[in-house]
Design a protein around this motif. Structure first.
Motif, PDB file in Angstrom:
ATOM      1  N   ALA A  71       1.312  -1.375  -0.108  1.00 50.02           N
ATOM      2  CA  ALA A  71      -0.046   0.004  -0.089  1.00 50.02           C
ATOM      3  C   ALA A  71       0.720   0.991   0.048  1.00 50.02           C
ATOM      4  O   ALA A  71       0.475   2.406  -0.622  1.00 50.02           O
ATOM      5  N   HIS A  72       1.792   1.010   1.197  1.00 53.27           N
ATOM      6  CA  HIS A  72       2.947   1.837   0.782  1.00 53.27           C
ATOM      7  C   HIS A  72       3.282   2.533  -0.838  1.00 53.27           C
ATOM      8  O   HIS A  72       3.320   3.949  -0.834  1.00 53.27           O
ATOM      9  N   VAL A  73       3.936   1.579  -0.890  1.00 55.22           N
ATOM     10  CA  VAL A  73       4.483   1.595  -2.807  1.00 55.22           C
ATOM     11  C   VAL A  73       3.222   2.241  -3.556  1.00 55.22           C
ATOM     12  O   VAL A  73       3.941   3.485  -4.698  1.00 55.22           O
ATOM     13  N   THR A  74       2.317   1.174  -3.023  1.00 56.57           N
ATOM     14  CA  THR A  74       1.010   1.798  -4.180  1.00 56.57           C
ATOM     15  C   THR A  74       0.625   3.773  -4.587  1.00 56.57           C
ATOM     16  O   THR A  74       0.310   4.541  -5.308  1.00 56.57           O
ATOM     17  N   LEU A  75       0.586   3.917  -3.174  1.00 53.35           N
ATOM     18  CA  LEU A  75       0.391   5.571  -2.255  1.00 53.35           C
ATOM     19  C   LEU A  75       1.122   6.657  -3.342  1.00 53.35           C
ATOM     20  O   LEU A  75       0.975   7.142  -3.855  1.00 53.35           O
ATOM     21  N   SER A  76       2.334   5.305  -2.938  1.00 52.43           N
ATOM     22  CA  SER A  76       3.594   6.761  -2.974  1.00 52.43           C
ATOM     23  C   SER A  76       3.506   6.766  -5.207  1.00 52.43           C
ATOM     24  O   SER A  76       3.842   7.818  -4.871  1.00 52.43           O
ATOM     25  N   ILE A  77       3.191   5.914  -5.625  1.00 47.47           N
ATOM     26  CA  ILE A  77       3.243   5.995  -6.869  1.00 47.47           C
ATOM     27  C   ILE A  77       1.801   7.035  -7.340  1.00 47.47           C
ATOM     28  O   ILE A  77       2.443   7.341  -8.148  1.00 47.47           O
ATOM     29  N   LEU A  78       1.228   6.660  -6.843  1.00 48.94           N
ATOM     30  CA  LEU A  78       0.087   7.540  -7.566  1.00 48.94           C
ATOM     31  C   LEU A  78       0.251   8.749  -7.103  1.00 48.94           C
ATOM     32  O   LEU A  78       0.132   9.870  -7.149  1.00 48.94           O
ATOM     33  N   SER A  79       1.125   9.490  -5.760  1.00 43.42           N
ATOM     34  CA  SER A  79       0.914  10.660  -5.861  1.00 43.42           C
ATOM     35  C   SER A  79       2.315  11.288  -6.115  1.00 43.42           C
ATOM     36  O   SER A  79       2.517  12.927  -7.052  1.00 43.42           O
ATOM     37  N   ALA A  80       3.317  10.771  -6.237  1.00 44.04           N
ATOM     38  CA  ALA A  80       4.127  10.795  -7.844  1.00 44.04           C
ATOM     39  C   ALA A  80       3.894  11.460  -9.158  1.00 44.04           C
ATOM     40  O   ALA A  80       4.024  12.226  -9.551  1.00 44.04           O
ATOM     41  N   ILE A  81       2.755  10.236  -9.339  1.00 45.40           N
ATOM     42  CA  ILE A  81       1.974  10.880 -10.492  1.00 45.40           C
ATOM     43  C   ILE A  81       1.010  11.688 -10.687  1.00 45.40           C
ATOM     44  O   ILE A  81       1.622  12.896 -11.433  1.00 45.40           O
ATOM     45  N   VAL A  82       0.636  11.964  -9.525  1.00 45.11           N
ATOM     46  CA  VAL A  82      -0.859  13.230  -9.697  1.00 45.11           C
ATOM     47  C   VAL A  82       0.409  14.322  -9.239  1.00 45.11           C
ATOM     48  O   VAL A  82      -0.092  15.372  -9.822  1.00 45.11           O
ATOM     49  N   ILE A  83       1.494  14.800  -8.488  1.00 50.67           N
ATOM     50  CA  ILE A  83       2.319  15.270  -8.279  1.00 50.67           C
ATOM     51  C   ILE A  83       3.206  16.299  -9.674  1.00 50.67           C
ATOM     52  O   ILE A  83       2.762  16.751 -10.637  1.00 50.67           O
ATOM     53  N   SER A  84       3.959  15.242 -10.420  1.00 54.49           N
ATOM     54  CA  SER A  84       4.072  15.274 -11.740  1.00 54.49           C
ATOM     55  C   SER A  84       3.472  15.936 -12.756  1.00 54.49           C
ATOM     56  O   SER A  84       3.401  16.880 -13.328  1.00 54.49           O
ATOM     57  N   ILE A  85       1.658  14.875 -12.959  1.00 53.40           N
ATOM     58  CA  ILE A  85       1.067  16.012 -13.862  1.00 53.40           C
ATOM     59  C   ILE A  85       0.668  17.563 -13.202  1.00 53.40           C
ATOM     60  O   ILE A  85       0.593  17.818 -14.298  1.00 53.40           O
ATOM     61  N   LEU A  86       0.736  17.791 -11.979  1.00 54.90           N
ATOM     62  CA  LEU A  86       0.958  19.154 -11.373  1.00 54.90           C
ATOM     63  C   LEU A  86       1.729  20.018 -12.058  1.00 54.90           C
ATOM     64  O   LEU A  86       1.344  21.411 -12.103  1.00 54.90           O
ATOM     65  N   VAL A  87       3.045  19.576 -11.673  1.00 56.15           N
ATOM     66  CA  VAL A  87       4.356  20.080 -12.314  1.00 56.15           C
ATOM     67  C   VAL A  87       3.971  20.450 -13.450  1.00 56.15           C
ATOM     68  O   VAL A  87       4.332  21.190 -13.987  1.00 56.15           O
ATOM     69  N   TYR A  88       3.813  19.098 -14.257  1.00 56.02           N
ATOM     70  CA  TYR A  88       3.573  19.157 -16.061  1.00 56.02           C
ATOM     71  C   TYR A  88       2.949  20.486 -15.903  1.00 56.02           C
ATOM     72  O   TYR A  88       3.172  21.922 -16.881  1.00 56.02           O
ATOM     73  N   PHE A  89       1.823  20.588 -15.867  1.00 56.88           N
ATOM     74  CA  PHE A  89       0.794  21.600 -16.893  1.00 56.88           C
ATOM     75  C   PHE A  89       0.552  22.528 -15.733  1.00 56.88           C
ATOM     76  O   PHE A  89      -0.073  23.894 -16.214  1.00 56.88           O
ATOM     77  N   GLY A  90       0.736  22.467 -14.071  1.00 51.50           N
ATOM     78  CA  GLY A  90       0.973  23.766 -13.985  1.00 51.50           C
ATOM     79  C   GLY A  90       2.537  24.962 -14.013  1.00 51.50           C
ATOM     80  O   GLY A  90       1.625  26.074 -13.173  1.00 51.50           O
ATOM     81  N   TYR A  91       2.927  24.463 -14.430  1.00 49.84           N
ATOM     82  CA  TYR A  91       4.778  24.990 -14.136  1.00 49.84           C
ATOM     83  C   TYR A  91       5.233  24.913 -15.553  1.00 49.84           C
ATOM     84  O   TYR A  91       5.198  25.796 -15.798  1.00 49.84           O
ATOM     85  N   VAL A  92       5.838  23.785 -16.327  1.00 51.67           N
ATOM     86  CA  VAL A  92       6.447  23.326 -17.121  1.00 51.67           C
ATOM     87  C   VAL A  92       5.802  24.278 -18.095  1.00 51.67           C
ATOM     88  O   VAL A  92       6.114  24.430 -19.060  1.00 51.67           O
TER      89      VAL A  92
END
Length: 177
Positions: A71-92
């Motif tokens: 569950a730690h790994v799954t939630l960490s991966i999902l968090s990383a994906i969500v934040i990466s998408i937000l960084v891409y569309f919100g900043y990059v």
């Protein structure tokens, strides 16, 4: 698993520090080396951010929850994906679209206001300074009305012919002082 999370967190933070401090030098040194990663989403900021979030989320989930390792790994991966998408569309993506250029076409000068710097004779050429963006540019000019225009007179660019600004004296309206 904790070592992986700490490695990702520390590696991401170090990458961020190195790119801030040495970004231009690294960019020049690696010029073209990573062109095979031409997909926009594979931006170093997005990838490093995702890895850092993965590590930080994993550490926090291990420390503050009683979830299983999967569950730690799954939630960490999902968090990383969500934040990466937000960084891409919100900043990059917005930063890619916000590049400014100081270049201009001389044809864009028609209608601009300028000041005569070298007097314009009835026939012949002088020079006019026109403000473009944050700077001023000097251009060869001739009198559109075939009148003598002394230095310091405000003019409006009527037309551009063969790279020469054709200008006329700007008539100020009463009350515009």
């Amino acid at each position: 698993m904790e070592a992986l999370y700490w490695g990702c967190l520390i590696g991401g933070v170090l990458f961020a520090i190195v790119t801030v401090v040495l970004g231009d030098i690294l960019s020049s040194a690696l010029d073209g080396l990573l062109d095979f990663l031409s997909v926009d989403f594979f931006n170093p900021v997005v990838i490093a951010g995702g890895i850092t979030v993965f590590g930080g989320t994993g550490i926090m989930l291990m420390k503050y929850t009683n979830l299983a390792a999967g569950a730690h790994v799954t939630l960490s991966i999902l968090s990383a994906i969500v934040i990466s998408i937000l960084v891409y569309f919100g900043y990059v993506k917005p930063m890619e679209n916000s590049e400014n250029s100081t270049g201009f076409s001389i044809k864009e000068l028609a209608g601009r206001i300028g000041v005569v710097t070298v007097p314009l004779p009835e026939e012949g050429f002088g020079e006019v300074m026109v403000k473009i963006g944050a700077g001023n540019t000097m251009h060869i000019a001739s009198s559109f009305d075939r009148q003598i225009l002394p230095a310091g007179v405000r003019v409006v660019v009527i037309d551009v012919v063969d790279g020469v600004l054709r200008v006329s004296e700007l008539e100020e309206r009463k009350g515009d002082d």
